[in-house]
Motif scaffolding. Structure first.
Motif, PDB file in Angstrom:
ATOM      1  N   PHE A 186      31.023 -78.188  64.716  1.00  0.00           N
ATOM      2  CA  PHE A 186      31.654 -76.582  64.724  1.00  0.00           C
ATOM      3  C   PHE A 186      30.744 -75.614  64.322  1.00  0.00           C
ATOM      4  O   PHE A 186      30.822 -74.598  64.852  1.00  0.00           O
ATOM      5  CB  PHE A 186      32.816 -76.704  63.722  1.00  0.00           C
ATOM      6  N   PHE A 187      30.232 -75.899  63.095  1.00  0.00           N
ATOM      7  CA  PHE A 187      29.374 -74.662  62.412  1.00  0.00           C
ATOM      8  C   PHE A 187      28.047 -74.618  63.039  1.00  0.00           C
ATOM      9  O   PHE A 187      27.474 -73.176  63.499  1.00  0.00           O
ATOM     10  CB  PHE A 187      29.163 -75.204  60.979  1.00  0.00           C
ATOM     11  N   VAL A 188      27.595 -75.789  63.545  1.00  0.00           N
ATOM     12  CA  VAL A 188      26.303 -75.565  64.484  1.00  0.00           C
ATOM     13  C   VAL A 188      26.507 -74.608  65.799  1.00  0.00           C
ATOM     14  O   VAL A 188      25.582 -73.803  66.066  1.00  0.00           O
ATOM     15  CB  VAL A 188      25.496 -76.857  64.928  1.00  0.00           C
ATOM     16  N   SER A 189      27.663 -75.035  66.536  1.00  0.00           N
ATOM     17  CA  SER A 189      27.900 -74.217  67.524  1.00  0.00           C
ATOM     18  C   SER A 189      28.306 -72.791  67.396  1.00  0.00           C
ATOM     19  O   SER A 189      27.467 -71.827  67.882  1.00  0.00           O
ATOM     20  CB  SER A 189      29.486 -74.674  68.169  1.00  0.00           C
ATOM     21  N   ILE A 190      29.017 -72.417  66.092  1.00  0.00           N
ATOM     22  CA  ILE A 190      29.144 -71.032  65.725  1.00  0.00           C
ATOM     23  C   ILE A 190      28.050 -70.219  65.255  1.00  0.00           C
ATOM     24  O   ILE A 190      27.786 -69.187  65.848  1.00  0.00           O
ATOM     25  CB  ILE A 190      30.234 -71.053  64.483  1.00  0.00           C
ATOM     26  N   ASP A 191      26.934 -70.830  64.620  1.00  0.00           N
ATOM     27  CA  ASP A 191      25.903 -70.249  64.412  1.00  0.00           C
ATOM     28  C   ASP A 191      24.761 -70.270  65.688  1.00  0.00           C
ATOM     29  O   ASP A 191      24.364 -68.943  65.615  1.00  0.00           O
ATOM     30  CB  ASP A 191      24.869 -71.276  63.535  1.00  0.00           C
ATOM     31  N   VAL A 192      24.944 -71.005  66.591  1.00  0.00           N
ATOM     32  CA  VAL A 192      24.033 -70.799  67.830  1.00  0.00           C
ATOM     33  C   VAL A 192      24.666 -69.661  68.641  1.00  0.00           C
ATOM     34  O   VAL A 192      23.800 -68.554  68.921  1.00  0.00           O
ATOM     35  CB  VAL A 192      24.002 -71.941  68.564  1.00  0.00           C
ATOM     36  N   ILE A 193      25.908 -69.372  68.484  1.00  0.00           N
ATOM     37  CA  ILE A 193      26.759 -68.311  69.438  1.00  0.00           C
ATOM     38  C   ILE A 193      26.377 -67.135  68.670  1.00  0.00           C
ATOM     39  O   ILE A 193      26.162 -66.303  69.311  1.00  0.00           O
ATOM     40  CB  ILE A 193      28.164 -68.582  69.366  1.00  0.00           C
ATOM     41  N   ARG A 194      26.391 -66.968  67.488  1.00  0.00           N
ATOM     42  CA  ARG A 194      26.037 -65.777  66.801  1.00  0.00           C
ATOM     43  C   ARG A 194      24.651 -65.351  67.043  1.00  0.00           C
ATOM     44  O   ARG A 194      24.210 -64.125  66.916  1.00  0.00           O
ATOM     45  CB  ARG A 194      26.232 -66.038  65.016  1.00  0.00           C
ATOM     46  N   ILE A 195      23.522 -66.503  66.797  1.00  0.00           N
ATOM     47  CA  ILE A 195      22.399 -65.976  67.122  1.00  0.00           C
ATOM     48  C   ILE A 195      22.073 -65.452  68.387  1.00  0.00           C
ATOM     49  O   ILE A 195      21.561 -64.262  68.375  1.00  0.00           O
ATOM     50  CB  ILE A 195      21.487 -67.393  66.756  1.00  0.00           C
ATOM     51  N   LEU A 196      22.608 -65.843  69.557  1.00  0.00           N
ATOM     52  CA  LEU A 196      22.583 -65.267  70.797  1.00  0.00           C
ATOM     53  C   LEU A 196      23.471 -64.071  70.947  1.00  0.00           C
ATOM     54  O   LEU A 196      22.873 -63.249  71.706  1.00  0.00           O
ATOM     55  CB  LEU A 196      23.331 -66.361  71.964  1.00  0.00           C
ATOM     56  N   GLY A 239      23.131 -61.853  68.834  1.00  0.00           N
ATOM     57  CA  GLY A 239      22.433 -60.904  67.604  1.00  0.00           C
ATOM     58  C   GLY A 239      23.314 -60.534  66.568  1.00  0.00           C
ATOM     59  O   GLY A 239      22.922 -59.590  65.633  1.00  0.00           O
ATOM     60  N   VAL A 240      24.065 -61.369  65.941  1.00  0.00           N
ATOM     61  CA  VAL A 240      24.917 -61.252  64.795  1.00  0.00           C
ATOM     62  C   VAL A 240      24.231 -61.823  63.412  1.00  0.00           C
ATOM     63  O   VAL A 240      24.226 -62.998  63.577  1.00  0.00           O
ATOM     64  CB  VAL A 240      26.550 -61.598  64.713  1.00  0.00           C
ATOM     65  N   ASN A 241      23.743 -61.230  62.741  1.00  0.00           N
ATOM     66  CA  ASN A 241      23.162 -61.395  61.537  1.00  0.00           C
ATOM     67  C   ASN A 241      22.032 -62.687  61.821  1.00  0.00           C
ATOM     68  O   ASN A 241      22.200 -63.691  61.088  1.00  0.00           O
ATOM     69  CB  ASN A 241      24.192 -62.010  60.372  1.00  0.00           C
ATOM     70  N   GLN A 242      21.342 -62.489  62.676  1.00  0.00           N
ATOM     71  CA  GLN A 242      20.290 -63.510  63.194  1.00  0.00           C
ATOM     72  C   GLN A 242      19.535 -64.254  62.208  1.00  0.00           C
ATOM     73  O   GLN A 242      19.281 -65.484  62.172  1.00  0.00           O
ATOM     74  CB  GLN A 242      19.418 -62.822  64.169  1.00  0.00           C
ATOM     75  N   GLY A 243      19.111 -63.542  61.360  1.00  0.00           N
ATOM     76  CA  GLY A 243      18.053 -63.893  60.133  1.00  0.00           C
ATOM     77  C   GLY A 243      18.966 -65.211  59.236  1.00  0.00           C
ATOM     78  O   GLY A 243      18.209 -65.982  59.250  1.00  0.00           O
ATOM     79  N   GLY A 244      20.113 -64.831  58.730  1.00  0.00           N
ATOM     80  CA  GLY A 244      20.971 -65.707  58.178  1.00  0.00           C
ATOM     81  C   GLY A 244      21.333 -66.905  58.853  1.00  0.00           C
ATOM     82  O   GLY A 244      21.106 -68.118  58.295  1.00  0.00           O
ATOM     83  N   TYR A 245      21.617 -66.797  59.993  1.00  0.00           N
ATOM     84  CA  TYR A 245      21.878 -68.042  60.894  1.00  0.00           C
ATOM     85  C   TYR A 245      20.706 -68.944  61.379  1.00  0.00           C
ATOM     86  O   TYR A 245      20.715 -69.940  61.519  1.00  0.00           O
ATOM     87  CB  TYR A 245      22.743 -67.684  62.044  1.00  0.00           C
ATOM     88  N   ILE A 246      19.644 -68.170  61.534  1.00  0.00           N
ATOM     89  CA  ILE A 246      18.459 -68.912  61.767  1.00  0.00           C
ATOM     90  C   ILE A 246      17.807 -69.582  60.496  1.00  0.00           C
ATOM     91  O   ILE A 246      17.610 -71.071  60.504  1.00  0.00           O
ATOM     92  CB  ILE A 246      17.090 -67.797  61.881  1.00  0.00           C
TER      93      ILE A 246
END
Length: 289
Positions: free
Chosen positions: A171-181, A183-190
């Protein structure tokens, strides 16, 4: 026992992750107090900068950023997850190994953030440079480690139903990938992704019988040894017992037996286990030697 001594006693009786959680809370309170009341921004020297040049000037930030948080909810979310994940992992693995995963996750997350902001074409991905704080990368590493190494392990939510850690990780990996794509707080999710990769690598190698954190553990043990207080006492060695030859030799034998008994106690329980009287006796014996 006054309030400070009581708090100190409770802190000393916490496990390592209990102490880490406590330190995170104390640092957050100090940060709020210093920045809001005294208008001091001391924490800027401990955050993770996005620029490589800035990072070179404060390399310690690769660890220290993991003890800073941007808000109360950020802190509570990370510390709550850290509590449950560290408890689940520590039930089966050495505490030091679990600590390795957490700290290496923070380091991996910081390196991923640094690489993303300095190597990739940020004009294309729309990454905004700045600073990073938070223990999320370390928490992400523990989450992925447990999900891969113990895919059937579960946590009971709200005292109502069980959920597998594997499903929480997905669940969290999916959410993080979606947010990176997006452009939401990309640095933190990277940084989260850096933690996930570390946790996955640690679990995959451990399944093969290889602990990739051994070298890091030795390094940390060496660094911690620099800060341990050293005794001013001379080393008192055991002396082989001899048959009495003259008057007064009985007292000498009794003294040596007492020294041997104290040395046995140190070898089993450490120097701090000695009573004040035993420490004084050993000190006097070292001067007479």
């Amino acid at each position: 026992m006054n309030t400070f001594q009581s708090l100190k006693y409770r802190y000393n009786n916490l496990d390592v992750f209990g102490k880490i959680i406590t330190i995170n809370i104390i640092v957050f309170i100090l940060d709020v107090a210093l920045s809001s009341i005294f208008r001091l921004t001391v924490v800027k020297y401990f955050v993770m900068p996005s620029g490589f040049g800035d990072f070179i000037l404060q390399p310690w930030s690769l660890i220290t950023y993991g003890f800073l948080h941007s808000g109360i909810w950020h802190l509570l979310f990370n510390m709550l997850f850290l509590f449950y994940l560290s408890s689940a992992a520590s039930n089966l693995f050495r505490t030091k190994m679990v600590l390795n995963i957490y700290l290496l996750g923070i380091i991996s997350g910081g390196l991923a953030y640094l690489a993303f902001s300095n190597i990739l074409p940020t004009s294309i991905v729309g990454f905004q440079k700045g600073i990073m704080v938070g223990a999320s990368a370390g928490v992400s590493a523990l989450l992925m480690f447990i999900a891969i190494y113990m895919p059937d392990s579960q946590i009971r939510l709200f005292n109502t139903f069980n959920v597998k850690w594997m499903h929480i990780a997905i669940f969290f990996v999916s959410i993080d990938v979606i947010r990176i794509l997006m452009g939401v707080n990309q640095g933190g999710y990277i940084a989260h992704v850096g933690g996930y990769l570390l946790g996955y690598s640690y679990a995959a190698n451990l399944k093969k019988g290889k602990d990739i954190g051994v070298g890091f553990e030795r390094l940390m043990d060496t660094i911690m040894s620099w800060f341990k207080p050293k005794s001013n006492l001379k080393t008192v060695h055991r002396k082989p017992s001899r048959a009495p030859k003259a008057k007064g030799s009985s007292d000498t034998n009794d003294k040596q037996k007492k020294i041997d008994a104290i040395l046995d106690k140190i070898s089993k329980s450490g120097y701090d286990s000695l009573t004040a009287k035993e420490k004084k006796f050993l000190f006097e014996a070292s001067k007479d030697d």
